[in-house]
Scaffold this motif. Structure first.
Motif, PDB file in Angstrom:
ATOM      1  N   VAL A   1     -64.820  72.781 -67.566  1.00  0.00           N
ATOM      2  CA  VAL A   1     -64.951  71.852 -66.427  1.00  0.00           C
ATOM      3  C   VAL A   1     -66.200  71.004 -66.660  1.00  0.00           C
ATOM      4  O   VAL A   1     -67.049  71.316 -67.494  1.00  0.00           O
ATOM      5  CB  VAL A   1     -65.142  72.586 -65.066  1.00  0.00           C
ATOM      6  CG1 VAL A   1     -63.944  73.458 -64.727  1.00  0.00           C
ATOM      7  CG2 VAL A   1     -66.420  73.407 -65.048  1.00  0.00           C
ATOM      8  N   SER A   2     -66.291  69.926 -65.916  1.00  0.00           N
ATOM      9  CA  SER A   2     -67.560  69.199 -65.811  1.00  0.00           C
ATOM     10  C   SER A   2     -67.615  68.720 -64.363  1.00  0.00           C
ATOM     11  O   SER A   2     -66.688  68.984 -63.585  1.00  0.00           O
ATOM     12  CB  SER A   2     -67.604  68.019 -66.782  1.00  0.00           C
ATOM     13  OG  SER A   2     -66.738  67.003 -66.323  1.00  0.00           O
ATOM     14  N   LYS A   3     -68.657  68.003 -64.006  1.00  0.00           N
ATOM     15  CA  LYS A   3     -68.743  67.517 -62.615  1.00  0.00           C
ATOM     16  C   LYS A   3     -67.530  66.648 -62.286  1.00  0.00           C
ATOM     17  O   LYS A   3     -66.987  66.675 -61.204  1.00  0.00           O
ATOM     18  CB  LYS A   3     -70.028  66.709 -62.439  1.00  0.00           C
ATOM     19  CG  LYS A   3     -71.261  67.580 -62.415  1.00  0.00           C
ATOM     20  CD  LYS A   3     -72.444  66.854 -61.768  1.00  0.00           C
ATOM     21  CE  LYS A   3     -73.695  67.699 -61.910  1.00  0.00           C
ATOM     22  NZ  LYS A   3     -74.367  67.525 -63.207  1.00  0.00           N
ATOM     23  N   ARG A   4     -67.093  65.879 -63.299  1.00  0.00           N
ATOM     24  CA  ARG A   4     -65.992  64.929 -63.106  1.00  0.00           C
ATOM     25  C   ARG A   4     -64.627  65.569 -63.379  1.00  0.00           C
ATOM     26  O   ARG A   4     -63.610  65.164 -62.840  1.00  0.00           O
ATOM     27  CB  ARG A   4     -66.242  63.767 -64.085  1.00  0.00           C
ATOM     28  CG  ARG A   4     -65.380  62.561 -63.958  1.00  0.00           C
ATOM     29  CD  ARG A   4     -65.670  61.602 -65.117  1.00  0.00           C
ATOM     30  NE  ARG A   4     -65.522  62.258 -66.420  1.00  0.00           N
ATOM     31  CZ  ARG A   4     -64.358  62.456 -67.021  1.00  0.00           C
ATOM     32  NH1 ARG A   4     -63.232  62.073 -66.459  1.00  0.00           N
ATOM     33  NH2 ARG A   4     -64.318  63.056 -68.207  1.00  0.00           N
ATOM     34  N   ARG A   5     -64.630  66.602 -64.245  1.00  0.00           N
ATOM     35  CA  ARG A   5     -63.369  67.140 -64.757  1.00  0.00           C
ATOM     36  C   ARG A   5     -63.058  68.452 -64.055  1.00  0.00           C
ATOM     37  O   ARG A   5     -63.615  69.495 -64.366  1.00  0.00           O
ATOM     38  CB  ARG A   5     -63.524  67.364 -66.269  1.00  0.00           C
ATOM     39  CG  ARG A   5     -62.248  67.524 -67.002  1.00  0.00           C
ATOM     40  CD  ARG A   5     -62.454  67.569 -68.497  1.00  0.00           C
ATOM     41  NE  ARG A   5     -63.390  68.609 -68.898  1.00  0.00           N
ATOM     42  CZ  ARG A   5     -64.582  68.385 -69.425  1.00  0.00           C
ATOM     43  NH1 ARG A   5     -64.988  67.160 -69.649  1.00  0.00           N
ATOM     44  NH2 ARG A   5     -65.366  69.381 -69.741  1.00  0.00           N
ATOM     45  N   ARG A   6     -62.166  68.418 -63.070  1.00  0.00           N
ATOM     46  CA  ARG A   6     -61.924  69.614 -62.263  1.00  0.00           C
ATOM     47  C   ARG A   6     -60.489  70.119 -62.368  1.00  0.00           C
ATOM     48  O   ARG A   6     -60.201  71.209 -61.903  1.00  0.00           O
ATOM     49  CB  ARG A   6     -62.198  69.314 -60.763  1.00  0.00           C
ATOM     50  CG  ARG A   6     -63.523  68.674 -60.464  1.00  0.00           C
ATOM     51  CD  ARG A   6     -64.702  69.504 -60.829  1.00  0.00           C
ATOM     52  NE  ARG A   6     -64.709  70.840 -60.265  1.00  0.00           N
ATOM     53  CZ  ARG A   6     -65.596  71.776 -60.583  1.00  0.00           C
ATOM     54  NH1 ARG A   6     -66.534  71.519 -61.460  1.00  0.00           N
ATOM     55  NH2 ARG A   6     -65.540  72.963 -60.021  1.00  0.00           N
TER      56      ARG A   6
ATOM     57  N   ASP B   1     -61.705  65.912 -72.251  1.00  0.00           N
ATOM     58  CA  ASP B   1     -60.896  64.759 -72.667  1.00  0.00           C
ATOM     59  C   ASP B   1     -61.781  63.543 -72.969  1.00  0.00           C
ATOM     60  O   ASP B   1     -61.300  62.426 -73.006  1.00  0.00           O
ATOM     61  CB  ASP B   1     -59.819  64.426 -71.628  1.00  0.00           C
ATOM     62  CG  ASP B   1     -60.402  64.189 -70.249  1.00  0.00           C
ATOM     63  OD1 ASP B   1     -61.637  64.283 -70.089  1.00  0.00           O
ATOM     64  OD2 ASP B   1     -59.617  63.905 -69.330  1.00  0.00           O
ATOM     65  N   LEU B   2     -63.066  63.798 -73.213  1.00  0.00           N
ATOM     66  CA  LEU B   2     -63.949  62.678 -73.587  1.00  0.00           C
ATOM     67  C   LEU B   2     -63.600  62.160 -74.979  1.00  0.00           C
ATOM     68  O   LEU B   2     -63.589  60.957 -75.221  1.00  0.00           O
ATOM     69  CB  LEU B   2     -65.418  63.123 -73.588  1.00  0.00           C
ATOM     70  CG  LEU B   2     -66.084  63.306 -72.237  1.00  0.00           C
ATOM     71  CD1 LEU B   2     -67.524  63.776 -72.420  1.00  0.00           C
ATOM     72  CD2 LEU B   2     -66.049  62.000 -71.457  1.00  0.00           C
TER      73      LEU B   2
END
Ligand SMILES: C[S@@+](CC[C@H](N)C(=O)[O-])C[C@H]1O[C@@H](n2cnc3c(N)ncnc32)[C@H](O)[C@@H]1O
Length: 239
Positions: free
Chosen positions: A145-150, A117-118
């Motif tokens: 996923v990313s570190k922030r996006r879970r 969602d960047l």
């Protein structure tokens, strides 16, 4: 890449070129700063150099080729950079590599959805996930996923479970074509966000996708093309 004199890209991708990069000038960039990377490549080409802008997978799928054309279209390039020639070379995208490793899951209609969602509002992503679920597409989730996006992948799993069975096969394909490649097959109901990282593409089967275990003991995923259901056609006779 072979006849380029200059390579522009994220350092990891330039490292992966190994021998292909030898004798060429490297212009390394960190992860992110994509517009800087592309602008730099275009300005170097404007100086008359033969430049390869290196991406992973296919340069046109969630990657740099699009930015090249965005910059041509009002990106404030120098006159020289705005006159360069461009060739877009097709690559093997993560979904194709994952599909080949796991069998033939893309044998019928499929789509891709990026869960990042960047650059896309989360509401638009939710709309697409629901539409793909209703349409019973095989879906390849990029940027799961990313570190922030879970939470996004768990959202997608829960929407899909309303439309296809919990035993629908899911392919978790990580580091494809690189050291540490890992391909796992799990049922949709057991899809766990903690098993997925940002170097994973997640391919969720449709309600028709199946697994088959062959004589070697390996389990594969495939999506039938539907011929066996056609009147007068027997599976195995049609290619
Ligand atoms: C910005 S997109 C780039 C896609 C790339 N252009 C392609 O065509 O595969 C990054 C996402 O692609 C997927 N991806 C890229 N390379 C991968 C690989 N080697 N193995 C598994 N997934 C990969 C992951 O979902 C990752 O989060």
């Amino acid at each position: 890449v072979s006849h380029a004199t200059d390579l522009v890209g994220y350092s990891l991708y330039l490292d992966l070129l190994e021998d292909l990069a030898s004798g060429k000038t490297r212009h390394d960039f960190p992860l992110g700063r994509e517009e800087d990377r592309v602008r730099h490549a275009m300005e170097l080409a404007g100086q008359g150099l033969d430049v390869a802008l290196v991406c992973s997978g296919d340069a046109g799928i969630y990657a740099m080729a699009t930015l090249v054309f965005e910059l041509f279209n009002g990106g404030g390039l120098s006159d020289a950079a705005s006159r360069i020639d461009v060739t877009v070379a097709p690559g093997i995208s993560a979904l194709q590599a994952a599909a080949a490793r796991a069998g033939a899951p893309l044998g019928h209609d499929f789509c891709t959805i990026s869960l990042s969602d960047l650059l896309t509002p989360w509401e638009s992503i939710q709309t697409r996930v629901k539409a793909a679920a209703e349409g019973d597409f095989v879906i390849a989730f990029y940027n799961p996923v990313s570190k922030r996006r879970r939470t996004q992948l768990a959202y997608a799993r829960d929407v899909l479970l309303q439309h296809r069975p919990a035993d629908t096969p899911v392919i978790l394909a990580t580091n494809l074509g690189r050291p540490g490649e890992l391909v796992r097959i799990v049922p949709l109901g057991d899809l766990n966000v903690d098993d997925v990282d940002m170097l994973t593409v997640v391919v969720v089967g449709s309600s028709d996708s199946r697994t088959v275990t062959t004589g070697s003991g390996k389990t594969w995923v495939y999506t039938p093309r539907g011929y066996s259901a056609k009147e007068g056609t027997q599976l195995g006779q049609t290619v």
